[in-house]
Write an enzyme that holds these catalytic residues in place. Sequence first.
Site, PDB file in Angstrom:
ATOM      1  N   LYS A   1      17.545  61.648  43.006  1.00 33.98           N
ATOM      2  CA  LYS A   1      18.130  60.850  41.092  1.00 33.98           C
ATOM      3  C   LYS A   1      19.874  61.360  40.637  1.00 33.98           C
ATOM      4  O   LYS A   1      20.788  60.488  39.847  1.00 33.98           O
ATOM      5  CB  LYS A   1      17.357  60.256  40.794  1.00 33.98           C
ATOM      6  CG  LYS A   1      16.376  59.179  41.412  1.00 33.98           C
ATOM      7  CD  LYS A   1      16.689  57.719  42.076  1.00 33.98           C
ATOM      8  CE  LYS A   1      15.773  57.094  42.151  1.00 33.98           C
ATOM      9  NZ  LYS A   1      16.888  55.968  43.312  1.00 33.98           N
TER      10      LYS A   1
ATOM     11  N   ASP B   1      18.718  45.172  52.741  1.00 31.60           N
ATOM     12  CA  ASP B   1      16.971  45.824  53.246  1.00 31.60           C
ATOM     13  C   ASP B   1      17.059  46.508  54.529  1.00 31.60           C
ATOM     14  O   ASP B   1      17.585  45.998  55.221  1.00 31.60           O
ATOM     15  CB  ASP B   1      16.972  45.745  52.867  1.00 31.60           C
ATOM     16  CG  ASP B   1      15.115  46.259  51.691  1.00 31.60           C
ATOM     17  OD1 ASP B   1      15.023  45.888  50.567  1.00 31.60           O
ATOM     18  OD2 ASP B   1      14.984  47.099  52.316  1.00 31.60           O
ATOM     19  N   ASN B   2      16.808  47.796  54.701  1.00 34.06           N
ATOM     20  CA  ASN B   2      16.662  47.812  56.085  1.00 34.06           C
ATOM     21  C   ASN B   2      15.107  48.680  56.520  1.00 34.06           C
ATOM     22  O   ASN B   2      14.418  48.874  56.732  1.00 34.06           O
ATOM     23  CB  ASN B   2      17.025  49.908  56.039  1.00 34.06           C
ATOM     24  CG  ASN B   2      15.948  51.145  55.472  1.00 34.06           C
ATOM     25  OD1 ASN B   2      15.057  50.296  54.914  1.00 34.06           O
ATOM     26  ND2 ASN B   2      16.126  52.016  55.186  1.00 34.06           N
TER      27      ASN B   2
ATOM     28  N   TYR C   1      12.874  64.141  45.137  1.00 38.30           N
ATOM     29  CA  TYR C   1      13.001  62.559  45.390  1.00 38.30           C
ATOM     30  C   TYR C   1      13.686  62.552  43.522  1.00 38.30           C
ATOM     31  O   TYR C   1      14.886  62.628  43.813  1.00 38.30           O
ATOM     32  CB  TYR C   1      10.900  61.899  45.007  1.00 38.30           C
ATOM     33  CG  TYR C   1      11.494  60.579  44.243  1.00 38.30           C
ATOM     34  CD1 TYR C   1      13.146  59.573  44.965  1.00 38.30           C
ATOM     35  CD2 TYR C   1      11.266  60.521  42.787  1.00 38.30           C
ATOM     36  CE1 TYR C   1      12.838  58.583  44.021  1.00 38.30           C
ATOM     37  CE2 TYR C   1      11.080  59.278  41.865  1.00 38.30           C
ATOM     38  CZ  TYR C   1      12.548  58.520  42.305  1.00 38.30           C
ATOM     39  OH  TYR C   1      12.219  57.440  41.830  1.00 38.30           O
TER      40      TYR C   1
ATOM     41  N   PHE D   1      19.212  49.229  44.625  1.00 38.66           N
ATOM     42  CA  PHE D   1      18.119  50.367  44.885  1.00 38.66           C
ATOM     43  C   PHE D   1      17.611  50.717  45.806  1.00 38.66           C
ATOM     44  O   PHE D   1      17.039  51.411  45.851  1.00 38.66           O
ATOM     45  CB  PHE D   1      17.169  48.826  44.575  1.00 38.66           C
ATOM     46  CG  PHE D   1      17.077  47.854  43.360  1.00 38.66           C
ATOM     47  CD1 PHE D   1      16.981  48.213  42.231  1.00 38.66           C
ATOM     48  CD2 PHE D   1      18.326  46.245  43.270  1.00 38.66           C
ATOM     49  CE1 PHE D   1      16.848  48.088  40.854  1.00 38.66           C
ATOM     50  CE2 PHE D   1      18.014  45.898  42.004  1.00 38.66           C
ATOM     51  CZ  PHE D   1      16.740  46.304  41.414  1.00 38.66           C
TER      52      PHE D   1
ATOM     53  N   SER E   1      16.283  56.744  36.779  1.00 37.91           N
ATOM     54  CA  SER E   1      14.564  57.270  37.136  1.00 37.91           C
ATOM     55  C   SER E   1      14.613  58.106  35.670  1.00 37.91           C
ATOM     56  O   SER E   1      15.256  59.099  35.728  1.00 37.91           O
ATOM     57  CB  SER E   1      13.926  57.765  38.028  1.00 37.91           C
ATOM     58  OG  SER E   1      12.290  58.169  37.596  1.00 37.91           O
TER      59      SER E   1
ATOM     60  N   ASN F   1       8.107  53.532  33.671  1.00 39.06           N
ATOM     61  CA  ASN F   1       7.231  53.069  34.651  1.00 39.06           C
ATOM     62  C   ASN F   1       6.793  51.897  35.054  1.00 39.06           C
ATOM     63  O   ASN F   1       5.652  51.819  34.153  1.00 39.06           O
ATOM     64  CB  ASN F   1       5.584  54.002  34.147  1.00 39.06           C
ATOM     65  CG  ASN F   1       5.788  55.588  34.281  1.00 39.06           C
ATOM     66  OD1 ASN F   1       7.051  56.311  33.571  1.00 39.06           O
ATOM     67  ND2 ASN F   1       5.171  56.324  34.998  1.00 39.06           N
TER      68      ASN F   1
HETATM   69  C1  UD1 Z   1       5.968  58.855  39.149  1.00 42.75           C
HETATM   70  C2  UD1 Z   1       6.786  59.753  39.147  1.00 42.75           C
HETATM   71  C3  UD1 Z   1       7.968  59.878  38.996  1.00 42.75           C
HETATM   72  C4  UD1 Z   1       8.535  58.017  39.743  1.00 42.75           C
HETATM   73  C5  UD1 Z   1       7.092  57.378  39.246  1.00 42.75           C
HETATM   74  C6  UD1 Z   1       7.997  55.597  39.761  1.00 42.75           C
HETATM   75  C7  UD1 Z   1       4.878  62.436  40.289  1.00 42.75           C
HETATM   76  C8  UD1 Z   1       5.252  63.205  39.491  1.00 42.75           C
HETATM   77  N1  UD1 Z   1       5.933  61.745  39.212  1.00 42.75           N
HETATM   78  O1  UD1 Z   1       5.797  59.104  37.410  1.00 42.75           O
HETATM   79  O2  UD1 Z   1       8.835  61.252  39.828  1.00 42.75           O
HETATM   80  O3  UD1 Z   1       9.192  58.735  38.960  1.00 42.75           O
HETATM   81  O4  UD1 Z   1       6.167  57.679  39.842  1.00 42.75           O
HETATM   82  O5  UD1 Z   1       7.211  55.391  39.016  1.00 42.75           O
HETATM   83  O6  UD1 Z   1       4.273  61.674  40.986  1.00 42.75           O
HETATM   84  N2  UD1 Z   1      -2.509  58.840  37.751  1.00 42.75           N
HETATM   85  C9  UD1 Z   1      -3.711  59.232  37.316  1.00 42.75           C
HETATM   86  N3  UD1 Z   1      -4.327  58.653  38.911  1.00 42.75           N
HETATM   87  C10 UD1 Z   1      -3.924  57.724  39.906  1.00 42.75           C
HETATM   88  C11 UD1 Z   1      -2.272  58.015  39.142  1.00 42.75           C
HETATM   89  C12 UD1 Z   1      -1.934  58.847  38.406  1.00 42.75           C
HETATM   90  O7  UD1 Z   1      -5.115  59.456  37.036  1.00 42.75           O
HETATM   91  O8  UD1 Z   1      -4.301  57.900  40.396  1.00 42.75           O
HETATM   92  C13 UD1 Z   1      -1.348  59.371  36.011  1.00 42.75           C
HETATM   93  C14 UD1 Z   1      -1.298  60.288  35.971  1.00 42.75           C
HETATM   94  O9  UD1 Z   1      -0.840  61.867  35.994  1.00 42.75           O
HETATM   95  C15 UD1 Z   1       0.217  59.948  35.006  1.00 42.75           C
HETATM   96  C16 UD1 Z   1      -0.176  58.180  35.286  1.00 42.75           C
HETATM   97  O10 UD1 Z   1      -1.152  58.424  35.564  1.00 42.75           O
HETATM   98  O11 UD1 Z   1      -0.276  60.691  33.664  1.00 42.75           O
HETATM   99  C17 UD1 Z   1       1.242  57.562  35.517  1.00 42.75           C
HETATM  100  O12 UD1 Z   1       1.117  58.295  37.007  1.00 42.75           O
HETATM  101  P1  UD1 Z   1       2.784  57.825  37.854  1.00 42.75           P
HETATM  102  O13 UD1 Z   1       1.770  55.935  37.981  1.00 42.75           O
HETATM  103  O14 UD1 Z   1       2.475  58.409  38.957  1.00 42.75           O
HETATM  104  O15 UD1 Z   1       4.006  57.909  37.255  1.00 42.75           O
HETATM  105  P2  UD1 Z   1       4.755  59.366  36.768  1.00 42.75           P
HETATM  106  O16 UD1 Z   1       4.006  60.475  37.545  1.00 42.75           O
HETATM  107  O17 UD1 Z   1       4.696  59.292  35.217  1.00 42.75           O
END
Ligand code: UD1
Length: 339
Positions: free
Chosen positions: A152, A31-32, A148, A80, A124, A178
């Site tokens: 992948k 790991d870095n 990003y 990872f 992912s 997620n």
């Molecule tokens: C995001 C990344 C995805 C990555 C993954 C890693 C984007 C567009 N996608 O996915 O590439 O692989 O994380 O875990 O960034 N949300 C809120 N408020 C917040 C944060 C998120 O409402 O402060 C909502 C988002 O709109 C989404 C959901 O929560 O509907 C999940 O968001 P997030 O945890 O960022 O995951 P992803 O968007 O699925």
Amino acid sequence: MKVLVTGGAGYIGSHTTLCLLEEGHNVVVLDNLVNSNLESLRRVQQLSGRSLEFRELDLLNAEAVSNLLAEGNFEAVIHFAGLKAVGESVEQPLRYYQNNIVGTLNLLHGMEAHGVRRLVFSSSATVYGASQDVPLTEKAPLDATNPYGRTKEHIEDILTDLGAADTDWSIALLRYFNPVGAHESGLIGEDPVGVPNNLLPFVAQVAVGRRNKVMVFGDDYPTADGTGVRDYIHVMDLAAGHLAALGYLANRKGVFRWNLGTGRGSSVLEVIEAFGAAVGRPIPYEITGRRPGDSAVSYADPSAALADLSWAAHRDLRQMCQDHWRWQQTNPVGYSSDG
Ligand code: UD1
């Protein structure tokens, strides 16, 4: 078996390293430490009662990576290590391609040179891109929408080509949905640097008082409550998926791809409510505009992993929130002791 874990000090890497040690494997972590803390590995050793070997090393240092693989007698690698912030990748695409793709190429060259041909790769669900039919199967077309995600996707292509060119390789591409939660001890968990991009770490920091309220990115999606739906998976279930994949590769050659998700979607408001239930008080939030690039709904069809690996996620959203909260509550500033 002796396993090299790149990025093993990070969130998913540390939980997987713990499971590897508990299953009796010998682990070397590379790991870095750019986005992780050595304290995670100290705690992994404390929890498992076993020790591991740590190398502070960057995959961009091809010679050092090759030397490590030369001396190692490794039977497998779990990879990872990589940069993972979507927004940052849009601003710094070259850094992302350099780090993730060149780093992986260096690892693969070292593996090839020293006869290690078993690899589990941290991919992912982001490779599927937005607006596809759910549930997502492994056959859904790949269409990553940011640098990003494209790193992948490109690495998946590289590994697919490698497996076709040299049929001695055994490669698993694990497409995570997620990842959330923490080990049930609360000793290890996710420790994001700066303002969290992802929902769960943000909600947890609101709960612990580090931030005022959660901003909900849009309530006008075509979902039951209008907020985005995702397939949240407990990091310990995810870690178990890596061990299952490693076992599968032990006596098979080829390139295999599996979704690691629960198969169930939860909306942003459901997550905020479940987290509030774990904490014992409501989490303040405010609806704001959509985040560019977000899809309405994403969840896995995890049936291939069940059929091939006898693996399924067991922990529900309630447990994800409880475990995530235990970690956040007992480590309000993560691993850093100075705050
Ligand atoms: C995001 C990344 C995805 C990555 C993954 C890693 C984007 C567009 N996608 O996915 O590439 O692989 O994380 O875990 O960034 N949300 C809120 N408020 C917040 C944060 C998120 O409402 O402060 C909502 C988002 O709109 C989404 C959901 O929560 O509907 C999940 O968001 P997030 O945890 O960022 O995951 P992803 O968007 O699925």
